[in-house]
Design an enzyme around this catalytic site. Structure first.
Site, PDB file in Angstrom:
ATOM      1  N   LYS A  93      -3.338 -14.529  -0.017  1.00 29.31           N
ATOM      2  CA  LYS A  93      -2.299 -15.527  -0.279  1.00 29.31           C
ATOM      3  C   LYS A  93      -0.872 -15.009  -0.092  1.00 29.31           C
ATOM      4  O   LYS A  93       0.027 -15.759   0.249  1.00 29.31           O
ATOM      5  CB  LYS A  93      -2.451 -16.083  -1.696  1.00 29.31           C
ATOM      6  CG  LYS A  93      -3.615 -17.046  -1.827  1.00 29.31           C
ATOM      7  CD  LYS A  93      -3.540 -17.831  -3.116  1.00 29.31           C
ATOM      8  CE  LYS A  93      -4.575 -18.929  -3.167  1.00 29.31           C
ATOM      9  NZ  LYS A  93      -5.963 -18.404  -3.351  1.00 29.31           N
ATOM     10  N   GLU A 115       3.020 -25.000  -7.079  1.00 26.05           N
ATOM     11  CA  GLU A 115       1.955 -25.537  -7.916  1.00 26.05           C
ATOM     12  C   GLU A 115       0.831 -24.509  -7.901  1.00 26.05           C
ATOM     13  O   GLU A 115       0.678 -23.762  -6.944  1.00 26.05           O
ATOM     14  CB  GLU A 115       1.456 -26.870  -7.377  1.00 26.05           C
ATOM     15  CG  GLU A 115       0.392 -26.777  -6.264  1.00 26.05           C
ATOM     16  CD  GLU A 115       0.875 -26.131  -4.970  1.00 26.05           C
ATOM     17  OE1 GLU A 115       2.083 -26.189  -4.690  1.00 26.05           O
ATOM     18  OE2 GLU A 115       0.035 -25.554  -4.252  1.00 26.05           O
ATOM     19  N   SER A 382     -11.663 -12.514   1.706  1.00 28.83           N
ATOM     20  CA  SER A 382     -10.359 -13.091   1.336  1.00 28.83           C
ATOM     21  C   SER A 382      -9.745 -12.493   0.076  1.00 28.83           C
ATOM     22  O   SER A 382      -8.528 -12.496  -0.075  1.00 28.83           O
ATOM     23  CB  SER A 382     -10.483 -14.609   1.190  1.00 28.83           C
ATOM     24  OG  SER A 382     -11.451 -14.945   0.220  1.00 28.83           O
TER      25      SER A 382
END
Ligand code: PLP
Length: 396
Positions: A93, A115, A382
Site C-alpha cells: 500500500k 478512509e 502483497s
C-alpha cells in the site's frame, strides 16, 4: 482484443466502467488532481523523488524469491514470490501513498484525509504524512475502530487524528462517505488519498500508475533468473484490486502471460463472501461504476472475509473491464482455504503471509493444474501476516 490495451479513456472509462460519479463541487478538484498527476508524472524531478523514496524509505526493489519447497509441495510449476511483504509498513500500500503525498505537496495542499477499513491504508497514509509533516485525518468506521484497535493506536502514534464514522454499518462504506463529505467542505487545502484502484477518475488510473513498479521489477528480475522477462502466469489477491493491477499491468499486452485474480469467497459463495467479480452486479459505489455486491433493491450488501483487506463490496473498475474482456481469470477462495494457505507458505518457505495474500497462495493448487508442468508462476506476496496473528490464532 487486448493487444494495444490503453484504458481508461479521457473520461476515465474502462469500457463501460469507471467514470466520476461525485457531487458537482468536486469535479474541478478531480480535474486539478488529474492535471497535477499528468504534469508531475511526466516531470523527471518528480520521478526521481518518487523512485528515490521507494528505494531509501520503502526498501524497493523488493525481492523476487524462488519458492522451491512450495513448488515441490504443489508438485507442479516453478513458483516465484514478489515480496511486497518486505515493504516498509509490511505491504504494497505504501507505493501508492508515497506517490499521492508527493502529488499533494506539488499541489500545495497542507491537509491529508483518507478512509480506512481495517486500518492498513490508514497506517500507510499516516506514515507518509508523518514523513512529510502534513496534518492527517483518517476516517474509520466506529465498529472497525473497535475491531482494529492496534491500527488505531499505530495511526495515533504516527500523529494522525482518527475520526470515527458513526452512521450506517459503521464500517468502510460509512468512513468513505465521511471522507467525501470532508473533501466537499474543504476542497482548497485538502488532498484525499484513496487506498486502492477505486473511486472516481483519475484515482483508479493514478493508483495503478503508482503500483505498476511491482510488475516492472518482476520483468527485470525474471530476466536475470530465467532469461525471459515474462512469466507464464501471474497471480494476485483482489480486494479493491491495487496489488493485482500493480503486478498485472506491465503484462496486459503480453498475450502469453495468463493472469489470475483471487477474490474472497468468505464462508462460501452461498453464504457471506466478498466475491464481487464472481457474483456481483453492475452499479455505482464511491464515485465509479463497477461490479458490486448489492441486494435486489440495489442497496450495497455487507461483504465478508476473514481478511479485512478483501472485505469490500466493490472492486476497481479496471478489474470489471478485464473480467469482461476475458483478459484476467477471476477465482475465489474461502476463509478456510486462506487459513490453510497461511500455514502452507509459512511451513514451506518460512514466510508468514497476510490473510489477503493467503487467498492467492490457496488458489495455486487449482492454477498449477491449468498450466504446463514447469510453468513459471509469479505470485504477488502483497503483505506480511504479523497483523493477522490474532485472527490466525483464533481460527487454527
Ligand atoms: C489492503 C491489502 C490488500 C487488498 O487491497 P488491494 O487494493 O486489492 O491490493 C491485499 N493485501 C494486503 C496485504 C493488503 O494490506
Amino acid at each position: 482484443m487486448t493487444m494495444g490495451y490503453d484504458a481508461p479513456d479521457q473520461n476515465g472509462r474502462f469500457g463501460p466502467y469507471g467514470g466520476a460519479f461525485v457531487p458537482e463541487i468536486l469535479i474541478p478538484e478531480l480535474h486539478a488532481v488529474q492535471e497535477a498527476f499528468e504534469r508531475s508524472w511526466a516531470d523527471p524531478a518528480f520521478q526521481h523523488q518518487y523512485l528515490s523514496l521507494l528505494h531509501t524509505y520503502v526498501g524497493r526493489p523488493t525481492a523476487l524469491t524462488f519458492a522451491e519447497r512450495l513448488s515441490h509441495e504443489l508438485g507442479r510449476g516453478q513458483i516465484y514470490l514478489k515480496r511486497e511483504d518486505l515493504c516498509h509498513t509490511g505491504a504494497h500500500k505504501i507505493n501508492n501513498t508515497i506517490g499521492q503525498i508527493l502529488l499533494a505537496l506539488q499541489m500545495g495542499k497542507t491537509r491529508i484525509i483518507a478512509e480506512t477499513g481495517a486500518g492498513q491504508h490508514g497506517v500507510a497514509t499516516a506514515t507518509v504524512a508523518a514523513r512529510f509533516g502534513l496534518q492527517c485525518i483518517v476516517y474509520m468506521g466506529a465498529e472497525d475502530m473497535d475491531r482494529q484497535a492496534l491500527n488505531v493506536e499505530r495511526m495515533k502514534l504516527l500523529g494522525a487524528e482518527v475520526r470515527p464514522a458513526t452512521s450506517g454499518s459503521q464500517t468502510l462504506k460509512d468512513a468513505t462517505n465521511e471522507a467525501i463529505r470532508d473533501w466537499v467542505s474543504n476542497p482548497t487545502d485538502t488532498f484525499y488519498i484513496i487506498g486502492s484502484v477505486v473511486g472516481p477518475h483519475p484515482y483508479p488510473m493514478m493508483v495503478r500508475t503508482f503500483h505498476k513498479i511491482i510488475g516492472e521489477e518482476v520483468q527485470t528480475q525474471l530476466q536475470e533468473k530465467v532469461q525471459r522477462s515474462t512469466p507464464d502466469a501471474v497471480v494476485a489477491c483482489v480486494g479493491g484490486g491495487s496489488n493485482a493491477i500493480g503486478i498485472f499491468y506491465p503484462f496486459i499486452n503480453a498475450p502469453d502471460v495468463q493472469m489470475f485474480g483471487v477474490e474472497a469467497a468468505g464462508e462460501g459463495l452461498h453464504g457471506k463472501h466478498a466475491a464481487t467479480l464472481t457474483l456481483g452486479e453492475v452499479g455505482v459505489l464511491h464515485g465509479a461504476m463497477s461490479y458490486l455486491l448489492q441486494d435486489q433493491e440495489g442497496q450495497i450488501s455487507l461483504a465478508h472475509s476473514v481478511s479485512a483487506g478483501l472485505d469490500y463490496p466493490g472492486v476497481g473498475p479496471e478489474h470489471s473491464y478485464l473480467k469482461d474482456l476475458g483478459r484476467v481469470h477471476y477465482l475465489s477462495e474461502t476463509d478456510d482455504a486462506a487459513l490453510k494457505g497461511v500455514s502452507l507458505l509459512s511451513r514451506t518457505e518460512g514466510i508468514i503471509p497476510a490473510l489477503e495474500t493467503a487467498h492467492a497462495i490457496a488458489a495455486l493448487e487449482t492454477i498449477v493444474h491449468q498450466m504446463e508442468n514447469d510453468a513459471v508462476i509469479v505470485v504477488n506476496c502483497s503483505g506480511r501476516g504479523d497483523k493477522d496473528m490474532q485472527t490466525i490464532m483464533d481460527h487454527l
